[in-house]
Design a protein around this motif. Structure first.
Motif: not given
Length: 171
Positions: A68-93
Motif C-alpha cells: 500500500e505505501p509503495i502504491l501511494k508513493k508512486i501515485k497509483f492510489i490515493k485515499f480520501s482524507p480519513y475524516k471525509a471517509y468516516v463522514k461518508a461511511e456514516n451516510n453510505d453503508k
C-alpha cells in the motif's frame, strides 16, 4: 453441544475469513504443490486453522506495510482524507463493504507477491530452474497483476464515492 472447532468457526466474520483465513489457506497450499519449500501439515484442525489465520494476518500486514505505501508513493492510489471517509461511511453503508473487498484485494496481492518472491528465491538462489517453476511464477504474477489492477480501481472507486457523498452533504 458444538465442538471447539465449530464454535471458533462460528465466530469468524467475513472480514476475518476473506482477509486472513482465505489468503493463509492459499499461501499454505501453493508451496505444498508448487515449491520445494518444506511445509509441514498439522492434522489437528484447530491448530491448522490458527496457523492459516496467522499466515493470513502476516500476509495482510505485508500488504499494508509494504504494498500500500509503495502504491501511494508512486501515485497509483490515493485515499480520501480519513475524516471525509468516516463522514461518508456514516451516510453510505456500502462504503464499508467496498473497503472490506479492497482489503481482501490487498491480502491477495501480498499472498501472490510473497509466493513469487519464494519462487524467485528457488529459481535463482537454489538453482531450481525447471519449466514448472517458471510456469507457476508467471501464473502467480498474472494473478498478482489482476488483483493489483482491481485494488487500484477499487481504491479509486471508493475515493470517488466518498467525494460524491460529501458533495451531496454540502448541497
Amino acid at each position: 453441544m458444538p465442538n471447539v472447532t465449530e464454535e471458533i468457526l462460528s465466530k469468524i466474520n467475513s472480514y476475518n475469513l476473506f482477509n486472513y483465513l482465505f489468503p493463509g489457506a492459499i499461501f499454505s497450499y501453493l508451496p505444498k504443490h508448487y515449491s520445494t519449500a518444506p511445509l509441514k501439515e498439522d492434522t489437528n484442525l484447530v491448530i491448522a486453522a490458527f496457523l492459516l489465520y496467522f499466515t493470513g494476518m502476516v500476509l495482510s500486514r505485508i500488504g499494508y506495510i509494504i504494498i500500500e505505501p509503495i502504491l501511494k508513493k508512486i501515485k497509483f492510489i490515493k485515499f480520501s482524507p480519513y475524516k471525509a471517509y468516516v463522514k461518508a461511511e456514516n451516510n453510505d453503508k456500502k462504503i464499508s463493504l467496498l473497503c472490506e473487498v479492497n482489503n481482501t484485494y490487498t491480502s491477495i496481492l501480498s499472498t501472490f507477491l510473497t509466493f513469487d518472491i519464494l519462487k524467485l528465491y528457488e529459481i535463482f538462489l537454489l538453482n531450481e530452474t525447471t519449466p514448472d517453476n517458471f510456469e507457476i511464477l508467471l501464473i502467480c504474477f498474472a494473478i498478482f497483476t489482476i488483483f493489483l489492477i482491481s485494488y487500484i480501481k477499487q481504491t479509486n472507486y471508493i475515493a470517488k464515492r466518498v467525494e460524491i457523498n460529501l458533495q451531496k452533504e454540502d448541497e
